[in-house]
Write a protein that holds these residues in place. Structure first.
Motif, PDB file in Angstrom:
ATOM      1  N   ASP A 124      -5.901 -10.190   1.507  1.00 15.86           N
ATOM      2  CA  ASP A 124      -6.269 -10.273   2.924  1.00 15.86           C
ATOM      3  C   ASP A 124      -6.301  -8.898   3.601  1.00 15.86           C
ATOM      4  N   LYS A 125      -5.517  -7.970   3.115  1.00 20.09           N
ATOM      5  CA  LYS A 125      -5.518  -6.620   3.709  1.00 20.09           C
ATOM      6  C   LYS A 125      -5.930  -5.568   2.691  1.00 20.09           C
ATOM      7  N   ASN A 126      -6.913  -5.918   1.890  1.00 22.17           N
ATOM      8  CA  ASN A 126      -7.394  -5.018   0.835  1.00 22.17           C
ATOM      9  C   ASN A 126      -6.238  -4.431   0.008  1.00 22.17           C
ATOM     10  N   TYR A 127      -5.297  -5.308  -0.285  1.00 16.89           N
ATOM     11  CA  TYR A 127      -4.193  -4.956  -1.201  1.00 16.89           C
ATOM     12  C   TYR A 127      -3.388  -3.737  -0.742  1.00 16.89           C
ATOM     13  N   ASN A 128      -3.195  -3.611   0.568  1.00 18.11           N
ATOM     14  CA  ASN A 128      -2.438  -2.437   1.028  1.00 18.11           C
ATOM     15  C   ASN A 128      -0.943  -2.694   1.162  1.00 18.11           C
TER      16      ASN A 128
END
Ligand SMILES: Cc1ncc(COP(=O)(O)O)c(C=O)c1O
Ligand SMILES: Cc1ncc(COP(=O)(O)O)c(C=O)c1O
Ligand SMILES: [Mg+2]
Ligand SMILES: [Mg+2]
Ligand SMILES: [Mg+2]
Ligand SMILES: [Mg+2]
Lengths: 357, 357
Positions: A124-128
């Protein structure tokens, strides 16, 4: 021309003294008057290399006696399949923590063999970030984790508490810090970050956990086959294993994993402090998920890109272009990268801020 | 100390000039001031190596345009599995010619995927000949052959006439003589004989033959996956591919496969003539099945063993101890072995005969 500050994400910087010895062995190995590349893998000279490499892994990571150490081929990508073949039971299932591209690819291969549950994902958060507070199904055959997410610059700070066996892809942070091998049933890692050049893959496996799937496993994917042949079931990748041995020897001679963990912390602190304090940069990974191996960051003002890029290139810095899935910059600070290289990068970042203050 | 006469069965002798360049690249590659071992495989410098290596294979073997060339990992042993996965249909079957240990191992992996018929075997005589006049089932998905039997010293003199596609393990004779690539749907070969060091495996595959099995193939075993990524689906074994490229370049510069085929014939003739004419030696393979790569022979009088062994060792000859499955001696005469090394061995054999005449 002075040495390049090499921040490559892998294959990556190796110690100079390792490269020197590795170069010599291509001409004359062990004073045999033969190249290491042209001797039999069954010769006593190469068997010694293989045994040395395996023993160095044992020493450096305090591998318990009931674990086996193997140097195989295929990269961590074949490890994705090998892990599932050796640990997922027929009609079994597995749990995967989805922390990025590599975790996904591991999960994809496992799906060929049985049911796979994604226990959590940071997509959901570009894997951050590294997901927390997820449920691990008690009936799955194992939980698969990726301890360091090379592309996204995140790292698991601690091993999940799990009642089922844990399998870990440690490709990009093995040997960078202390680990407790007995937390895992299987650890695997491509060599080409902290351990050596591309072309060999390390497996550390709890022997008693093998042989329980009910599957017939293809020979080259069967860890029991490789164990029974002391990691020489077929012709091993001689040179990558040799250079890995030299790199592990270098690590041991300098103080081992404890020593490098301290240095890696210094390097990471130096860079992340600059990223945080410098108004022209910001990190892309959440602070508590940040990797000590790969620092991902962006410019706060994209107009400065060309200027920054020519400045770091002029400073003899290489390999900090970010992965296309994240953009910006990625500074990989593997074991062999000296603190002074990080300092060189930080100096350029400071210089840029000064010009624009 | 002069250069060793290196008859090792593989990994084996490589050209001196290749080793020199290979050694330099470990310190400073392409004047980048970086080692080849520490640059990204996605860098333009390494992509050039990969493309060069693939193109050299095309040139040297006249690979038709509808074939793809790949440099992968896993050795020919993973090739056994990859071959079956990509060519044996679901509910299909395959035909195998059993000419020795490696042919057997190939057959064993294929059995995991479907029905396997052994079309002929030379096991009755410890694999000292290549079977003739066998039936190839017209309904099998492919016929698998091993063109050169490294352990037993036999070699197929011509490609079988077959209505079904042929897959060939050419690990120990590829690049030693002209072949007609279009006779095969798939050729695979571990690098560590005529092509380079251990750690990479060459695949030459007819593209239109792929994707027809109805199987879901694991990514790392799927030749279509590797083709779609130009042989860089995952991190390739950089150094083994580089040294293979240098070796293929050496072959091309000297006159290519046609040139080496002539030299290999001279070397084989020299040694086999001595084996036949010298009363103290005899060959183990049947004359019409003899390999030009690996000559297997025994002493006619075992009492001379210690004497012969100290004589060839004194002559700086190495690697001629026979494989345990055959006993006696095996002289491997791969591309990079000079005629003078064979002459050195023949001189010792003559010397022994003279002493005992
Ligand atoms: C964490 C991680 N896992 C797996 C891989 C894939 O490794 P390989 O290219 O050796 O197959 C990589 C490659 O960078 C990686 O960083
Ligand atoms: C003819 C042949 N096939 C297969 C193999 C196995 O190759 P690898 O050790 O690369 O798996 C060998 C090894 O010597 C061989 O000679
Ligand atoms: Mg990742
Ligand atoms: Mg900032
Ligand atoms: Mg054989
Ligand atoms: Mg004779």
């Amino acid at each position: 021309m002075s040495k390049v500050h090499n921040f490559s994400a892998g294959p990556c910087i190796l110690p100079q003294e390792v490269l020197k010895q590795a170069s010599e062995a291509v001409i004359n190995f062990n004073n045999l008057n033969l190249s290491l590349l042209e001797i039999s893998h069954r010769s006593k000279d190469f068997i010694e290399v293989m045994e040395n490499a395996r023993n160095l892994v044992r020493e450096l990571l305090n591998v318990p006696d009931n674990y086996e150490v193997l140097f195989l081929q295929g990269g961590a990508s074949l490890g994705f399949l090998t892990a599932a073949y050796n640990f997922m039971k027929i009609d079994g299932s597995a749990a995967y923590l989805n922390t990025g591209t590599w975790a996904n690819k591991a999960l994809k291969e496992a799906k060929l063999l049985g049911g796979v549950l994604e226990v959590a994902s940071s997509k959901d958060k570009n894997y951050n970030y590294i997901p927390k507070n997820y449920q691990i199904p008690g009936n799955a055959d194992y939980l698969h984790i990726t301890t360091n997410n090379t592309i996204f610059g995140t790292q698991l700070k601690k091993t999940p508490i799990s009642r089922i066996p844990i399998i870990a892809d440690m490709s990009s942070d093995i040997f960078s810090k202390k680990i407790n091998v007995s937390d895992y049933d299987l650890i695997y890692a491509g060599a080409q970050k902290n351990m050596g050049p591309a072309g060999t893959t390390l497996y550390i496996v709890k022997k008693s956990a093998l042989g329980k799937t009910g599957r017939t496993i293809p020979s080259m994917l069967d860890l029991e086959v490789h164990i029974s042949k002391d990691s020489m079931f077929n012709t091993p990748p001689v040179y990558p294993i040799y250079v890995s041995m030299l790199t592990l020897q270098w690590l041991k001679n300098n103080g081992g994993v404890e020593w490098i963990e301290g240095i890696n912390q210094q390097k990471a602190d130096l860079l992340y402090n600059e990223i945080d304090n410098n108004p022209l940069f910001k990190g892309t990974a959440e602070v508590d998920s940040r990797s000590n191996m790969n620092a991902t960051f962006v410019l706060t003002n994209d107009d400065l890109k060309d200027e920054f890029d020519s400045m770091w290139q002029a400073a003899n810095i290489s390999g900090i272009k970010g992965h296309r899935d994240v953009g910006g910059y990625r500074a990989s600070m593997y074991n062999a990268l000296p603190l002074e290289s990080v300092q060189a990068l930080v100096d350029v970042m400071k210089e840029l801020a000064k010009k624009h203050s």
